[in-house]
Design a protein around this motif. Structure first.
Motif, PDB file in Angstrom:
ATOM      1  N   GLY A  23       0.831  -1.216   0.000  1.00 52.29           N
ATOM      2  CA  GLY A  23       0.000   0.000   0.000  1.00 52.29           C
ATOM      3  C   GLY A  23       0.858   1.256   0.000  1.00 52.29           C
ATOM      4  O   GLY A  23       0.576   2.214  -0.718  1.00 52.29           O
ATOM      5  N   ILE A  28      -0.810   4.560  -1.670  1.00 51.09           N
ATOM      6  CA  ILE A  28      -2.168   4.580  -1.096  1.00 51.09           C
ATOM      7  C   ILE A  28      -2.091   4.810   0.414  1.00 51.09           C
ATOM      8  O   ILE A  28      -2.851   5.566   0.986  1.00 51.09           O
ATOM      9  CB  ILE A  28      -2.862   3.229  -1.377  1.00 51.09           C
ATOM     10  CG1 ILE A  28      -3.127   3.104  -2.868  1.00 51.09           C
ATOM     11  CG2 ILE A  28      -4.145   3.078  -0.569  1.00 51.09           C
ATOM     12  CD1 ILE A  28      -3.385   1.685  -3.269  1.00 51.09           C
ATOM     13  N   THR A  29      -1.140   4.114   1.039  1.00 49.45           N
ATOM     14  CA  THR A  29      -0.979   4.183   2.490  1.00 49.45           C
ATOM     15  C   THR A  29       0.160   5.149   2.812  1.00 49.45           C
ATOM     16  O   THR A  29       1.189   5.136   2.137  1.00 49.45           O
ATOM     17  CB  THR A  29      -0.643   2.775   3.042  1.00 49.45           C
ATOM     18  OG1 THR A  29      -1.621   1.861   2.544  1.00 49.45           O
ATOM     19  CG2 THR A  29      -0.652   2.750   4.553  1.00 49.45           C
ATOM     20  N   SER A  30      -0.049   5.951   3.855  1.00 50.67           N
ATOM     21  CA  SER A  30       1.014   6.861   4.295  1.00 50.67           C
ATOM     22  C   SER A  30       2.095   6.053   5.006  1.00 50.67           C
ATOM     23  O   SER A  30       1.804   5.027   5.628  1.00 50.67           O
ATOM     24  CB  SER A  30       0.410   7.873   5.270  1.00 50.67           C
ATOM     25  OG  SER A  30       1.413   8.435   6.069  1.00 50.67           O
ATOM     26  N   ASN A  77      -9.583   5.448   4.902  1.00 53.18           N
ATOM     27  CA  ASN A  77      -8.216   5.989   4.957  1.00 53.18           C
ATOM     28  C   ASN A  77      -7.260   5.053   4.209  1.00 53.18           C
ATOM     29  O   ASN A  77      -7.676   4.028   3.640  1.00 53.18           O
ATOM     30  CB  ASN A  77      -7.776   6.262   6.412  1.00 53.18           C
ATOM     31  CG  ASN A  77      -7.528   4.982   7.198  1.00 53.18           C
ATOM     32  OD1 ASN A  77      -7.520   3.876   6.657  1.00 53.18           O
ATOM     33  ND2 ASN A  77      -7.321   5.125   8.487  1.00 53.18           N
ATOM     34  N   GLY A  78      -5.981   5.409   4.218  1.00 53.45           N
ATOM     35  CA  GLY A  78      -5.011   4.674   3.407  1.00 53.45           C
ATOM     36  C   GLY A  78      -4.722   3.268   3.901  1.00 53.45           C
ATOM     37  O   GLY A  78      -4.334   2.398   3.115  1.00 53.45           O
ATOM     38  N   ASN A  79      -4.887   3.022   5.195  1.00 55.73           N
ATOM     39  CA  ASN A  79      -4.637   1.669   5.712  1.00 55.73           C
ATOM     40  C   ASN A  79      -5.769   0.726   5.327  1.00 55.73           C
ATOM     41  O   ASN A  79      -5.528  -0.366   4.807  1.00 55.73           O
ATOM     42  CB  ASN A  79      -4.506   1.697   7.240  1.00 55.73           C
ATOM     43  CG  ASN A  79      -3.144   2.183   7.685  1.00 55.73           C
ATOM     44  OD1 ASN A  79      -2.686   3.213   7.221  1.00 55.73           O
ATOM     45  ND2 ASN A  79      -2.505   1.449   8.573  1.00 55.73           N
ATOM     46  N   ILE A 103      -8.316  11.416   4.810  1.00 61.02           N
ATOM     47  CA  ILE A 103      -7.007  11.019   5.332  1.00 61.02           C
ATOM     48  C   ILE A 103      -6.333  12.176   6.054  1.00 61.02           C
ATOM     49  O   ILE A 103      -6.677  13.339   5.840  1.00 61.02           O
ATOM     50  CB  ILE A 103      -6.081  10.468   4.217  1.00 61.02           C
ATOM     51  CG1 ILE A 103      -5.811  11.511   3.143  1.00 61.02           C
ATOM     52  CG2 ILE A 103      -6.663   9.199   3.623  1.00 61.02           C
ATOM     53  CD1 ILE A 103      -4.850  11.042   2.052  1.00 61.02           C
ATOM     54  N   ARG A 110      -2.342  11.415  -2.883  1.00 67.69           N
ATOM     55  CA  ARG A 110      -2.719  10.166  -2.210  1.00 67.69           C
ATOM     56  C   ARG A 110      -4.249   9.975  -2.185  1.00 67.69           C
ATOM     57  O   ARG A 110      -4.742   8.870  -2.346  1.00 67.69           O
ATOM     58  CB  ARG A 110      -2.132  10.115  -0.795  1.00 67.69           C
ATOM     59  CG  ARG A 110      -2.088   8.702  -0.229  1.00 67.69           C
ATOM     60  CD  ARG A 110      -1.043   8.583   0.840  1.00 67.69           C
ATOM     61  NE  ARG A 110      -1.394   9.292   2.048  1.00 67.69           N
ATOM     62  CZ  ARG A 110      -2.170   8.821   3.012  1.00 67.69           C
ATOM     63  NH1 ARG A 110      -2.689   7.611   2.892  1.00 67.69           N
ATOM     64  NH2 ARG A 110      -2.453   9.526   4.081  1.00 67.69           N
ATOM     65  N   GLU A 111      -4.979  11.079  -1.993  1.00 67.02           N
ATOM     66  CA  GLU A 111      -6.440  10.952  -1.971  1.00 67.02           C
ATOM     67  C   GLU A 111      -6.935  10.404  -3.316  1.00 67.02           C
ATOM     68  O   GLU A 111      -7.779   9.506  -3.363  1.00 67.02           O
ATOM     69  CB  GLU A 111      -7.082  12.310  -1.678  1.00 67.02           C
ATOM     70  CG  GLU A 111      -6.873  12.739  -0.226  1.00 67.02           C
ATOM     71  CD  GLU A 111      -7.024  14.227  -0.005  1.00 67.02           C
ATOM     72  OE1 GLU A 111      -6.727  15.010  -0.943  1.00 67.02           O
ATOM     73  OE2 GLU A 111      -7.418  14.615   1.110  1.00 67.02           O
ATOM     74  N   ILE A 114      -6.145   6.685  -3.718  1.00 69.90           N
ATOM     75  CA  ILE A 114      -7.065   5.816  -2.968  1.00 69.90           C
ATOM     76  C   ILE A 114      -8.370   5.667  -3.759  1.00 69.90           C
ATOM     77  O   ILE A 114      -8.903   4.572  -3.914  1.00 69.90           O
ATOM     78  CB  ILE A 114      -7.344   6.379  -1.547  1.00 69.90           C
ATOM     79  CG1 ILE A 114      -6.056   6.346  -0.705  1.00 69.90           C
ATOM     80  CG2 ILE A 114      -8.460   5.609  -0.863  1.00 69.90           C
ATOM     81  CD1 ILE A 114      -6.165   7.019   0.647  1.00 69.90           C
TER      82      ILE A 114
END
Ligand code: ATP
Ligand code: MG
Length: 246
Positions: A23, A28-30, A77-79, A103, A110-111, A114
């Motif tokens: 991710g 996608i994930t921080s 959210n990203g997770n 997020i 990133r938004e 996702i």
């Protein structure tokens, strides 16, 4: 993906770790999400890496609350997007509720990534944050919401939530259903309903329970009997018992 053999005793946990790393690699994930994941892993270890009765009880109540909601919304959210995209989309379908990206760390694009990821996995639409609608009581980027999504929602499903926003949503009079492996987090304590379980295990069960709910009266009855404080207490007791080797 790393080569974790299926026979490894921690196979599932290590596979999830690979998924969250992927991710991050996909944007996608921080990178901060890795730390949140690590904290989740620690609590998952303590609850036995299985859905426990206190989680089942909360899943029943969450299904009831989401079914009775007039305008439920699923915050992503990203997770959670990396860990369970299909289950999120399924939840949106069974509830007829929109998914909305929200997020904390908005690294470039990133938004949008996702959103694209969810669309690729079959979501029909994904709401995005706007400057037209804002949550009160919150200063971070997470205050920006969609006017037809979280802003209008009476019940918000927010897995792996940050305590600040959970508090803001509650102050605005919204009910919050969360999934959080830490029964001591501010989110867990402030949410209307807290499912203390891994989001990967809890989401499919939640969809199943929603499908099984027969009527509004049954849902109202489940909610009447539910106490989130009591469920969190059961989770803590379970953790302390497992610490004693029972
Ligand atoms: P709070 O702000 O609510 O006090 P926190 O600051 O400790 O919580 P955050 O980083 O804001 O934690 O949110 C991450 C939360 O998500 C943690 O409580 C963590 O245990 C939980 N978590 C991480 N991964 C998972 C997962 N896969 N399933 C369920 N919960 C998870
Ligand atoms: Mg936090």
């Amino acid at each position: 993906m790393s080569d974790v053999p299926k026979t490894h005793p921690r196979y599932l946990s290590l596979t999830l770790r690979d998924t969250i790393v992927a991710g991050v690699e996909q944007g996608i994930t921080s990178i901060h999400g890795l730390i949140a994941h690590g904290r989740g892993e620690a609590f998952d270890y303590l609850i036995g890496e299985a859905t426990q009765p206190f989680a089942i009880e909360a899943i029943h109540a969450a299904a009831a609350m989401l079914c009775l909601a007039e305008h439920p919304v699923i915050s992503v959210n990203g997770n959670v997007a990396a860990l369970a995209p299909e289950a999120l989309i399924q939840l949106g379908q069974v509830l007829n509720a929109p998914l909305e990206v929200n997020i904390f760390h908005t690294e470039t694009g990133r938004e949008q990534k996702i959103r694209a990821y969810l669309l690729k996995h079959g979501a029909s639409d994904v709401l995005m944050p706007t400057t037209e609608a804002r949550l009160s009581y919150i200063d971070s980027n997470r205050k920006f919401v969609h006017p037809d999504g979280i802003f209008k929602a009476d019940v918000v499903f927010v897995p792996l939530e940050d305590g600040d926003r959970c508090e803001a949503l509650r102050k605005m009079g919204k009910d919050v259903v969360t999934v959080d492996l830490n029964p001591m987090s501010r989110t867990a304590k402030q949410a209307s309903i807290t499912i203390v379980d891994n989001v990967v295990r809890a989401l499919p069960l939640l969809c199943e329970k929603i499908r099984e709910l027969s009527s509004d009266a049954t849902a109202q009855n489940i909610l009447k009997k539910y106490s989130n404080a009591a469920v969190l207490q059961k989770a803590l007791e379970h953790i302390s018992r497992s610490g004693n080797g029972n």
